[in-house]
Structure formats: C-alpha cells, structure tokens
Design a protein around this motif. Structure first.
Motif, short mmCIF file in Angstrom:
data_model
loop_
_atom_site.label_atom_id
_atom_site.label_comp_id
_atom_site.label_asym_id
_atom_site.label_seq_id
_atom_site.Cartn_x
_atom_site.Cartn_y
_atom_site.Cartn_z
N GLY A 156 0.37 -1.28 -0.22
CA GLY A 156 0.59 0.15 -0.46
C GLY A 156 0.96 1.31 0.04
O GLY A 156 0.08 2.62 -0.08
N SER B 247 1.66 3.79 -1.55
CA SER B 247 1.42 4.91 -2.26
C SER B 247 2.15 5.71 -3.47
O SER B 247 2.17 5.90 -4.45
N THR C 134 -0.86 1.62 6.88
CA THR C 134 0.35 1.04 5.43
C THR C 134 1.68 1.01 6.16
O THR C 134 2.51 0.03 5.91
N ALA D 257 -8.95 3.79 1.36
CA ALA D 257 -8.28 2.66 1.45
C ALA D 257 -8.59 1.51 0.04
O ALA D 257 -7.88 0.17 -0.19
N ASP E 78 -6.15 0.73 -6.69
CA ASP E 78 -5.22 1.44 -6.72
C ASP E 78 -5.27 2.51 -7.87
O ASP E 78 -4.95 3.36 -7.34
#
Length: 655
Positions: free
Chosen positions: A29, A31, A329, A557, A561
C-alpha cells in the motif's frame, strides 16, 4: 550439464533484491511507489536473459540442448517452494478461511499448479490493481504461469535460432518477435475490463519482456567455439547501468497503474529495454561502483530469496489485512516485509536450496525412488487438499439456513409465504456476492442473478481522462441491454435495482472527469434507471424496486489503487463514494416520480449518523465495499422482508 562458466554476479541478485523490496512495498500500500508494477518487466527480462544464456552455452558446448533435462532443472528449482505455498493455502482454506475464499481456492490452486493462472484471471476479467472483492490469494501466480509457459518454448526457440549462423540475424528475429508482441498488446488495448485483464496477464502481451532478455543473452552470450563477445568499455557500461537504474527508479515513482501508453504505445517494450541496459552492466564481471552498490551482501541475499519473497508476500499481506483491516500502511510494511523475509529464508534454506543441490533425496532419505515417490505424494496431497477445500465451500454457510442477528432491531423472524415470488437482482459485485450468500430460510424468494462484478449503472466510461478510463465489459453491457429478455425468460415478478458505489465515482465526458453534480451525467443516470424500469415492465415484471446505496468508510483504501491517488487529490469524488447522498437523492427523486418502492439500505445501516464498521459486533465489510460473509445473512434479514413487503403492498393497493 556441467557447471556453467558464468560465475554468480551479486549485482544481478542485488537488482532482484531491490526490485522485490519495492514490489512488496507497493503491494502493501505504499502509494508513492505507484509504478513498482513495472518491475515485473525487469524480472521477465532477467529471467529471459539468464535462462537463454545457459541454453546458448549448452548448445555451443554440446552441440544440442537437453530439453527434458532443462525441464527437470526448472521443476527442481520452482516446485518445492510452490508446493509448500499451495499446501499452506489449502490448510488455511480448510481450517480458517471464510466461504468466499474457499470458493475460489480450488480452481486457483489447480490453475497455479498447472501454470495457467494468468489465463484463469483473464477469463474472469480480474483487475490486478483492484484490491477489493476478495482478491485471489494466488493472483500473483500469474507471472509464474507466464514464465513457465515461456520455459516450455524457450529451449526450442534457441535450438531453432541456431539454424541461422549469424548472431545478428538471431537477435533481429528475437527483437522482431518482441516488437510483434508490443504491437499486438496495443491491438488488445485497455478499453474494457476484459481487455485490461488480457493486456496485463496475457502470455502473448508479456512475452515481449522475456524476448528482450533472450535478445540480450544472444548479444552477450557465447559465440561459436566458446568465444565470448567483445566487452563494452567501462564508461559505456556505467552509462547503461546508472541510466537503467535511474530509468527504473523514475518508472517506480511516476508510472500510474494501467497507464495507457504502457500498453498502447510500446511502454512495456521500452521499460524492458531500460531494464536490459541495467542487466547488461550488472552482468559484466569486471569491478565497478555499480556492481559494488548493487552487490551489497544483504541486497544480494534478498535477490537469492526473490522467488520465495514473491511467492509469500501477497498471501501474507492478505492474511494481515484480514487480521487487522484498519492497520495503517506503515505498520503493514514494518511487519509484513520482515515476516515475508523470514518465511522466504526458511523456505530457501530448509527446502529449496537443499532440493536444488541434491534433489528431493536431500529431504527424503532412501534414494532416487523415494525422492520420486515424495514428489508424487506432495503433488497428490495438494490436489486432494484443493478438492477438499472446494467441497467445504460447497457445504459452507452460504447454502445454510441460518440468518444471523437481525440487521434492524425488532425485525420479526421471517416466515416464508405460501406463494413464491421471483426476484431479479441487478447491479454490480455487491448484489452478486449477496446472491452467493443468500440463506435458504427465504425459500419463497426465488432469486435470479442479473449482477456482474464491476458493472456500472451507466455506459459512461469510468475514470478521469480519455487515457485513464474503463468501459463496461461485454457481459455487463449484455445484462443491461437484455433485461427485458431475462425478465421474460425467467418470469421475474420483481426487478430490484442495486445501482452501486461506482455511479458516484468520476466518469469521463468530453475527455474530463465529471460527477453527479454535472447535469449531463445525472441525466445519464436517470435515463438508465428509466430504461431498466421500462424494459422490465414491458417484459411482464409486476414491479421494479430500487435500493439506496450504503455509506462506506471514508478511508478510501478500499478503492482500486488506480483510483486512490486521483481521489486523494479530488476529495469531492472520494466523499461522494464514501457517503453517496447525492446519488441517493437522485434515486429517491426518480423513484417518487414513477411510484417505484425504495428499499432504504442507507437508512437500515444507520448511515445518517455516520459509517458503522460493525453491527451487533459483526463486521459489515470484508474488504471495504462488499458485505462480509458473516454480515451477508444479516443483510438478508432486512432485504428479504423489505422486498416481500413492498411487493405485497403493491398487490394490496391493486385490490
């Protein structure tokens, strides 16, 4: 085959180690590493290069290639770790997993063991960048399937190439095949979810990276007579190595998931060539600063563990998410990566490395016969366990009669009516999952599935630009187009519309993102609702009902993505997805104008006072958007009587 003259290059292991670290962080996760998925191209280039280089050496030294021997060596390297993973997943499925996981696990295990998992994912339009919807514990095995399919062909390809005496001609042929794969990838396109699945997972679309590795092996590998080619100068190698490393780093940081140019404009081929430049520098045996940096012992060891890291990191991530769904994360990274390294190291040191050096006999005393029996027993055990997992799923709670606690306090126990009613549920994966988990207690409601995962209400492309958009799948389009035919065919009495959260997310009109505050998009939503109602009524449905969209956690979340980064910069869309007030206002307004009963799921979940992650101690969502397996029967305690009551009120009004 005798020991290769190519010595181990720690820098090549280090490249794998760095790529695997970033890839694990991406899946956990982080990003900022949105483009770490491009690292798959690097792995493919490396695999094609190392395998082809050994086969070229064998062909030159011995005059031919022992194809069966090559397959045995690949099996010895790949199967021990894979069987260990599959056995663990089968045990998890039998003892711990919920029914949603069990349903898919049998087929996923068999497809992985048969090295066709990538085509299984393509056939079900799986979206790699979407983490919701109970993603497969073996989704990541698609790369293993692509490589193994390539391994079946590569010794034959190398043998065929040696019909051409010129190394330049050999390289030209292989690069020509890579370009053909890139052109074909552009033709496949990314205009629909099925096309996206094919473009991302397809052997035909991904083989270009492997072929770049083969071409590099031909350029740097042995010549006839065992002669090595002339080496590039150290300055040239430095430019290739540092330039390739910088190019991969830029890709990791900037290339968004499913960037259109990666698949439609040769981006995969370009990134593979950048990776080949880095591999060229790292494969050179002469000392260099790049070799010292990338060959740092901890990085090189991670590279040796890369196969095990790849096998285990994704299931460990999913287990962690299920155990601590609200964990940030950073905590997933701090816990997930060390745990994965520990498991991969144990697998490598205790199983994989020993089998690689001494065969199965290194684990099982008793000679060659005992080793073969152990392999057969291991494969048989995995097959039997996967079959058992499927049977557990078939007999699981989804087909039981229990209804769980009532969603709304005071709801009386449901009593099936003597007259059955046929109910069609139309929508996306939320009603799709609800239908899978419908308890048998509602035997008077005969349900017809008109739901398809990812099926948006309108046909307006979902996304935020012409290059970053998703169109409906052919199945979704057919469901909406043929509602009348299905209603007539299945004698549907009540069509229940569950419009879904997707309608609140950005859609593309005239090349720019719009929401429900855009009159044109609102008209498209209303027009679709009216069309579905008209088609159902004209086909004989006695009634159409519509369900309001529930609220979700404002932590986005749970979203794909590919949407997360955009929505973080445009909170109005994120807010609309989490609390679909505007969409529900449109639904109620339309329903009031046409006397369509509204089933207020938004209200039943108490969304007016904010998002609730659990009701009566039961977690509502297993993945942020779909109702969890324990919550699904509880949702039915509200949905089934709501459908029946609205239908009976209509009958009473007519009488």
């Amino acid at each position: 085959m005798a020991r290769s003259r190519y010595r181990n290059r720690p820098a090549l292991d280090g490249v794998r180690g760095i790529a695997m670290l970033t890839f694990m962080a991406f899946h956990l996760g982080v990003s900022g590493l949105q483009g770490a998925w491009v690292g798959i191209n690097l792995f493919f280039v490396l695999s094609g290069f190392l395998i082809a280089r050994l086969l070229i050496e064998e062909r030159i030294d011995y005059g031919d290639i022992d194809v069966l021997g090559f397959y045995r060596r690949r099996a010895r390297r790949l199967l021990p770790g894979l069987l260990l993973l599959l056995g663990t997943l089968c045990a998890y499925g039998l003892l711990v997993a919920d029914d949603d996981v069990r349903r898919a696990l049998r087929g996923d295990v068999l497809a992985t063991l048969g090295y066709v998992m990538n085509w299984r994912l393509i056939l079900r339009d799986d979206q790699y960048f979407e983490a919701f919807g109970n993603p497969s514990f073996l989704r990541h095995a698609w790369t293993l399937s692509v490589e193994e399919q390539f391994y079946v062909l590569v010794p034959l390809l190398i043998a065929a190439l040696f019909v051409l005496r010129s190394r330049r001609a050999q390289v030209t042929v292989v690069l020509g095949l890579a370009v053909a794969s890139a052109v074909w990838t552009a033709a496949v396109g990314t205009g629909s979810t099925s096309a996206q699945a094919h473009a991302y997972y397809g052997t035909d679309t991904r083989v270009q990276s492997l072929l770049v590795g083969v071409a590099l092996a031909l350029l740097l590998g042995l010549r006839r007579g065992g002669r090595l080619p002339d080496r590039l100068s150290p300055p040239a190698l430095a430019v290739l190595g540092w330039g390739g490393l910088a190019g991969m780093a830029v890709a990791y940081l900037t290339v968004a998931p499913f960037s259109g140019w990666m698949f439609g404009s040769g981006g995969i081929l370009l990134s593979s060539l950048v990776a080949a430049a880095l591999v060229t520098a790292c494969a050179d045996p002469r000392p260099s600063l790049l070799g010292d940096v990338l060959g740092w012992r901890p990085l090189a060891y991670l590279g040796k563990l890369s196969y095990g890291l790849y096998l285990w990191h994704w299931p460990i991530h999913l287990w962690f998410v299920r155990a601590a769904p609200q964990a940030p994360t950073w905590l997933q990274v701090v816990i997930g990566i060390p745990v994965t390294v520990a498991v991969a190291a144990a697998s490598y040191e205790l199983v994989e490395r020993r089998v690689l050096r001494g065969g199965v006999r290194a684990l099982v005393p008793g000679g060659r016969g005992a080793g073969r029996m152990a392999v057969a027993a291991s494969v048989t055990a995995v097959l039997a366990a996967s079959y058992a997992v499927g049977n557990v799923a078939a007999a699981g709670p989804a087909s039981g009669s229990g209804t769980g606690p009532a969603l709304v306090a005071g709801t009386p126990a449901y009593t099936p009516r003597p007259t059955p009613v046929t109910v069609g549920l139309l929508g996306d994966s939320v009603p799709f999952k609800l239908l899978e988990g419908k308890p048998a207690a509602y035997s008077d409601l005969r349900t017809v599935g008109l739901a398809e995962p990812g099926c948006d209400l309108t046909d307006v492309p979902l996304g935020w630009s012409d290059r970053e958009r998703t169109t409906a799948t052919p199945t979704c389009l057919a469901i909406k187009r043929d509602v009348g035919a299905r209603v007539r065919q299945d004698s549907v009495d009540v069509l229940v519309l569950m419009t879904g959260t997707l309608a609140s997310l950005p859609h593309v009109l005239d090349g720019r993102p719009v929401g429900l505050d855009d009159p044109r998009y609102e008209r498209a939503v209303v027009a679709r609702l009216e069309q579905l109602r008209a088609d159902a009524r004209s086909a004989g449905a006695a009634q159409v009902q519509v369900v309001t969209v529930p609220c979700r956690d404002r932590d986005i979340a749970y979203l794909p993505d590919s949407y997360r980064a955009y929505l973080e910069q445009h909170p109005r869309f994120a807010d609309a997805g989490a609390d679909p007030v505007v969409l529900n206002r449109i639904i109620r307004s339309w329903a009031g104008a046409h006397q369509v009963p509204v089933l207020d799921l938004y209200g039943a979940l108490g969304c007016a006072t904010g998002f609730r992650p659990a009701v009566h101690g039961v977690p509502l969502y297993g993945d942020g958007i779909h109702f969890s397996a324990p919550a699904t029967p509880m949702i039915w305690t509200w949905l089934a009587p709501s459908i029946r009551t609205a239908y009976e009120q209509r009958a009473g009004a007519r009488s």
